[in-house]
Write a protein that holds these residues in place. Structure first.
Motif, mmCIF file in Angstrom:
data_model
loop_
_atom_site.group_PDB
_atom_site.id
_atom_site.type_symbol
_atom_site.label_atom_id
_atom_site.label_comp_id
_atom_site.label_asym_id
_atom_site.label_seq_id
_atom_site.Cartn_x
_atom_site.Cartn_y
_atom_site.Cartn_z
ATOM 1 N N PRO A 286 0.807 -1.229 0.000
ATOM 2 C CA PRO A 286 0.000 0.000 0.000
ATOM 3 C C PRO A 286 0.837 1.276 0.000
ATOM 4 N N LEU A 287 2.122 1.164 0.264
ATOM 5 C CA LEU A 287 2.985 2.351 0.309
ATOM 6 C C LEU A 287 3.724 2.597 -1.002
ATOM 7 N N THR A 288 3.577 1.711 -1.987
ATOM 8 C CA THR A 288 4.175 1.972 -3.296
ATOM 9 C C THR A 288 3.132 2.653 -4.190
ATOM 10 N N PHE A 289 3.606 3.359 -5.217
ATOM 11 C CA PHE A 289 2.694 4.007 -6.157
ATOM 12 C C PHE A 289 3.345 4.031 -7.533
ATOM 13 N N HIS A 290 2.566 4.404 -8.548
ATOM 14 C CA HIS A 290 3.002 4.235 -9.936
ATOM 15 C C HIS A 290 2.720 5.471 -10.784
ATOM 16 N N THR A 291 2.819 6.628 -10.170
ATOM 17 C CA THR A 291 2.534 7.874 -10.877
ATOM 18 C C THR A 291 3.673 8.869 -10.705
ATOM 19 N N ILE A 292 3.713 9.812 -11.623
ATOM 20 C CA ILE A 292 4.584 10.987 -11.499
ATOM 21 C C ILE A 292 3.759 12.192 -11.939
ATOM 22 N N THR A 293 4.287 13.381 -11.730
ATOM 23 C CA THR A 293 3.626 14.602 -12.194
ATOM 24 C C THR A 293 4.490 15.268 -13.256
ATOM 25 N N PRO A 294 3.919 16.173 -14.053
ATOM 26 C CA PRO A 294 4.726 16.871 -15.054
ATOM 27 C C PRO A 294 5.918 17.608 -14.450
ATOM 28 N N ARG A 295 5.724 18.217 -13.277
ATOM 29 C CA ARG A 295 6.838 18.933 -12.649
ATOM 30 C C ARG A 295 7.943 17.960 -12.238
ATOM 31 N N TRP A 296 7.560 16.795 -11.702
ATOM 32 C CA TRP A 296 8.572 15.786 -11.356
ATOM 33 C C TRP A 296 9.393 15.445 -12.590
ATOM 34 N N PHE A 297 8.718 15.246 -13.728
ATOM 35 C CA PHE A 297 9.394 14.834 -14.952
ATOM 36 C C PHE A 297 10.381 15.894 -15.437
ATOM 37 N N THR A 298 9.969 17.141 -15.490
ATOM 38 C CA THR A 298 10.866 18.194 -15.985
ATOM 39 C C THR A 298 12.006 18.450 -15.007
ATOM 40 N N GLU A 299 11.735 18.347 -13.709
ATOM 41 C CA GLU A 299 12.796 18.516 -12.712
ATOM 42 C C GLU A 299 13.801 17.379 -12.797
ATOM 43 N N MET A 300 13.315 16.172 -13.041
ATOM 44 C CA MET A 300 14.200 15.014 -13.195
ATOM 45 C C MET A 300 15.127 15.181 -14.389
ATOM 46 N N LEU A 301 14.591 15.657 -15.514
ATOM 47 C CA LEU A 301 15.410 15.861 -16.704
ATOM 48 C C LEU A 301 16.508 16.886 -16.453
ATOM 49 N N GLN A 302 16.193 17.946 -15.739
ATOM 50 C CA GLN A 302 17.199 18.958 -15.424
ATOM 51 C C GLN A 302 18.278 18.400 -14.495
ATOM 52 N N ALA A 303 17.865 17.556 -13.542
ATOM 53 C CA ALA A 303 18.837 16.923 -12.646
ATOM 54 C C ALA A 303 19.756 15.992 -13.414
ATOM 55 N N LEU A 304 19.209 15.254 -14.375
ATOM 56 C CA LEU A 304 20.036 14.392 -15.218
ATOM 57 C C LEU A 304 21.102 15.204 -15.947
ATOM 58 N N ASP A 305 20.729 16.335 -16.486
ATOM 59 C CA ASP A 305 21.691 17.187 -17.184
ATOM 60 C C ASP A 305 22.787 17.649 -16.243
ATOM 61 N N ARG A 306 22.420 18.104 -15.045
ATOM 62 C CA ARG A 306 23.406 18.608 -14.086
ATOM 63 C C ARG A 306 24.418 17.529 -13.709
ATOM 64 N N VAL A 307 23.894 16.360 -13.365
ATOM 65 C CA VAL A 307 24.751 15.278 -12.867
ATOM 66 C C VAL A 307 25.676 14.756 -13.961
ATOM 67 N N ASN A 308 25.148 14.546 -15.135
ATOM 68 C CA ASN A 308 25.971 14.011 -16.222
ATOM 69 C C ASN A 308 27.023 15.009 -16.693
ATOM 70 N N GLN A 309 26.703 16.279 -16.644
ATOM 71 C CA GLN A 309 27.659 17.288 -17.087
ATOM 72 C C GLN A 309 28.842 17.442 -16.138
ATOM 73 N N CYS A 310 28.663 17.049 -14.883
ATOM 74 C CA CYS A 310 29.774 17.203 -13.930
ATOM 75 C C CYS A 310 30.356 15.861 -13.504
ATOM 76 N N ALA A 311 30.204 14.819 -14.327
ATOM 77 C CA ALA A 311 30.713 13.486 -13.990
ATOM 78 C C ALA A 311 32.189 13.504 -13.630
ATOM 79 N N SER A 312 32.981 14.269 -14.347
ATOM 80 C CA SER A 312 34.425 14.297 -14.107
ATOM 81 C C SER A 312 34.795 15.055 -12.843
ATOM 82 N N ASP A 313 33.848 15.790 -12.256
ATOM 83 C CA ASP A 313 34.136 16.573 -11.053
ATOM 84 C C ASP A 313 34.044 15.758 -9.770
ATOM 85 N N TYR A 314 33.383 14.602 -9.833
ATOM 86 C CA TYR A 314 33.243 13.770 -8.630
ATOM 87 C C TYR A 314 34.585 13.131 -8.280
ATOM 88 N N ARG A 315 34.853 13.028 -6.979
ATOM 89 C CA ARG A 315 36.117 12.467 -6.517
ATOM 90 C C ARG A 315 35.960 11.304 -5.539
#
Length: 280
Positions: free
Chosen positions: A188-217
């Motif tokens: 009962p605590l799992t769910f299977h939906t997202i919202t449009p804002r979640w989706f666009t925020e996720m895409l922006q986070a993907l861009d940030r993280v992938n662009q700084c891959a070489s910065d992680y130590r």
């Protein structure tokens, strides 16, 4: 054996409420180390699930001498918030930061799926993490949303950011063990939906993280299943060579998305403990 409790026993868990930066109440969970603690592990769950699904992971880690804790992200599990929705991805990062602030420093991050994207975004700022372990990392999306959803995502994110839409994921893709899938669907605590804002925020986070891959130590442990149809394998193959710190990378040939729940989970967890011990 498929039952995690058979492998590692059920870990005794304590829970409390803490607050994120904006005041959102988060359910926090703690598992005490068995014996003298070697260090602290912060567990981070994925989209549409909750931390109690990781009780067997916590049991394996505490048996190896680690204090384990974590929170249900806002909108997940027993925490407050709208299911599958986030106003800003930074809210998830704030939730993770609140969980980190509640434990002794430094600590290990052990994250799965969406939790890996939150964790890597968190590591872009000030932190006290000593190493990071990623399972089925969300570094790119393999499941394609219908074209109308993709085309309308930005508009909906502005006009109807909170409307619930299907996440387009097939539950059978999470694990090859049908019992795990059934428990997931019946939970009962799992769910299977997202919202449009979640989706666009996720895409922006993907861009940030992938662009700084070489910065992680930090030392990195990254494992995923070859049969995973949820995450983008090509994105992992691009990210790992660019990652700036020491790394261990392994693909499990028979694994789907949740390698911590597969029939070979004992091997995965034993390797995770080995890696943690190297950096403890």
């Amino acid at each position: 054996c498929r039952q995690s409790s058979f492998l590692f026993g059920i870990a005794k868990m304590n829970s409390t409420l803490i607050r994120s930066q904006d005041g959102t109440e988060l359910q926090r969970f703690q598992w005490a180390a068995d014996g003298e603690p070697k260090g602290n592990v912060l567990l981070v769950h994925g989209l549409g699930e909750h931390l109690q699904r990781y009780n067997h992971v916590a049991a394996a880690l505490r048996a190896a001498g680690y204090e384990v804790s974590g929170v249900d992200f806002r909108g997940h599990g027993l925490s407050k918030g709208r299911r599958g929705h986030v106003a800003r991805w930074e809210n998830y990062v704030d939730d993770l930061r609140a969980a980190a602030d509640a434990i002794a420093q430094p600590f290990f991050l052990v994250a799965h799926s969406m939790g890996t994207l939150v964790s890597l975004d968190y590591l872009r700022g000030p932190h006290s993490a000593r190493a990071i372990a990623l399972s089925g990392p969300l570094l790119g999306v393999a499941v394609e949303a219908p074209r109308w959803k993709t085309a309308a995502a930005n508009l909906l994110s502005t006009l109807l950011p909170w409307i619930s839409l299907s996440n387009e994921l097939d539950a059978d893709d999470i694990c090859s063990d049908p019992d795990v899938v059934k428990r997931y669907l019946d939970d009962p605590l799992t769910f299977h939906t997202i919202t449009p804002r979640w989706f666009t925020e996720m895409l922006q986070a993907l861009d940030r993280v992938n662009q700084c891959a070489s910065d992680y130590r930090l030392p990195l442990w990254l494992h995923h299943g070859k049969q995973d149809k949820i995450i983008c394998h090509r994105s992992i193959e691009t990210f790992v060579p660019l990652y700036g710190g020491p790394k261990e990378f392994h693909v499990w040939p028979e694994g789907k998305h949740e390698i911590f729940n597969e029939n070979f989970q004992s091997e995965v967890l034993q390797d995770l403990v080995r890696w943690l011990n190297l950096h403890a």
